[in-house]
Every structure is written in structure tokens, then in C-alpha cells.
Design a protein around this motif. Structure first.
Motif, mmCIF file in Angstrom:
data_model
loop_
_atom_site.group_PDB
_atom_site.id
_atom_site.type_symbol
_atom_site.label_atom_id
_atom_site.label_comp_id
_atom_site.label_asym_id
_atom_site.label_seq_id
_atom_site.Cartn_x
_atom_site.Cartn_y
_atom_site.Cartn_z
ATOM 1 N N THR A 1 0.806 -1.147 0.108
ATOM 2 C CA THR A 1 -0.042 0.048 -0.006
ATOM 3 C C THR A 1 0.937 1.397 -0.010
ATOM 4 O O THR A 1 0.884 1.986 0.999
ATOM 5 C CB THR A 1 -0.722 -0.109 1.384
ATOM 6 N N PRO A 2 1.705 1.447 -1.175
ATOM 7 C CA PRO A 2 2.570 2.529 -1.246
ATOM 8 C C PRO A 2 1.856 3.971 -1.181
ATOM 9 O O PRO A 2 2.534 4.918 -0.697
ATOM 10 C CB PRO A 2 3.425 2.389 -2.386
ATOM 11 N N ALA A 3 0.600 4.053 -1.521
ATOM 12 C CA ALA A 3 -0.038 5.127 -1.529
ATOM 13 C C ALA A 3 -0.452 5.706 -0.327
ATOM 14 O O ALA A 3 -1.097 6.730 -0.005
ATOM 15 C CB ALA A 3 -1.355 5.036 -2.738
ATOM 16 N N THR B 1 -8.772 -2.137 -0.885
ATOM 17 C CA THR B 1 -8.303 -1.505 -2.231
ATOM 18 C C THR B 1 -9.219 -2.054 -3.208
ATOM 19 O O THR B 1 -9.763 -1.344 -3.976
ATOM 20 C CB THR B 1 -6.986 -2.037 -2.409
#
Length: 149
Positions: A74-76, A131
Motif C-alpha cells: 500500500t505505497p499510496a 483496495t
């Protein structure tokens, strides 16, 4: 059929089919066997010598590894590593604490480690599920009017 026999059968099939995968399969199987032996030795050490304290330490290590996995997936997410660490630590501690306090599970390493691992693995899959819902247009927040059915 045992696991090693299945691996040998897979290697033979890859070789016979000229897939050029026999070496890769052999290396992957050897690495998996070494990893399994290492984890088995660690668990044996914990079960025989450290008791519940060792099981909790092993579970803490699992949480630390899991929060890195979640942060990478979950880089965002703002401050993903910190958010993942706090979320998975609090969630695992609350769940395991409740199960142990209410006597739902025994306070033995042979029980705490696998149950804790299952709880942590559930937390690992949660960001991907959320997501997917968001991308599908479903608002997963409790205040949402969107129905999940």
C-alpha cells in the motif's frame, strides 16, 4: 505421495517437456526445504525452551514482518510503514489478548504461535481487500450508504 516425490515428478515432467525449468524447480525446492528446516528448528527451540514468552516474541517478529509486507503493498497510504505497524500491532494485540484473557485459547506456545499467525495473516490480506472494494466503487466506511450485498 510425499512432497519430495511430487517435486521429483515435477522436475521430470519439466525435463521431459523440455521446458528448461528443471534447474529452477530444483533450486526453488532446495530453498524451500532449507527454509522449512530453519523455521522448524526455530519453532522447536521456542516450544522446548521459551514457553509463552518465546511465543509472544515469535508473534512480535511475525507482526514486524507483516507490517513491512503491508507497507509495501500500500505505497499510496500516507506514512505506510508507521500506519501498518500501529494498525497490525494494535489489532493483533487486542485479538490475542481477548482470546487469551477469556480462555478461548490455551496459553501454550503450541497454540499461541499458529493462532497468532492466522490473525496476522488476516491483517495482511485486509489492505488488498479494501483496495479492491474502493476500486470497485464500494465505500467500505461504516458511514457509507453503499450496500455490500
Amino acid at each position: 505421495m510425499r512432497g519430495d516425490e511430487l517435486v521429483l515428478l515435477t522436475i521430470a515432467g519439466a525435463w521431459h517437456g523440455r521446458l528448461r525449468l528443471a534447474r529452477d524447480i530444483t533450486v526453488a525446492a532446495a530453498r524451500a526445504a532449507l527454509q522449512l528446516a530453519a523455521v522448524g528448528a526455530l519453532l522447536l527451540l521456542v516450544f522446548r525452551h521459551t514457553g509463552l514468552a518465546g511465543a509472544i516474541g515469535r508473534l512480535a517478529l511475525t507482526v514486524l514482518i507483516a507490517d513491512r509486507v503491508i507497507a509495501r503493498r500500500t505505497p499510496a497510504l500516507p506514512r505506510a510503514p508507521l500506519t501498518a505497524t500501529v494498525g497490525i500491532t494494535l489489532g493483533t494485540a487486542a485479538t490475542m489478548g481477548t482470546l487469551l484473557a477469556l480462555g478461548v485459547i490455551a496459553t501454550r506456545a503450541r497454540v499461541v504461535i499458529p493462532v497468532g499467525g492466522m490473525i496476522v495473516s488476516g491483517f495482511i490480506s485486509l489492505p488488498g481487500a479494501m483496495t479492491g472494494l474502493i476500486l470497485a466503487g464500494v465505500d467500505p466506511s461504516p458511514r457509507s450508504d453503499t450496500r455490500w450485498s
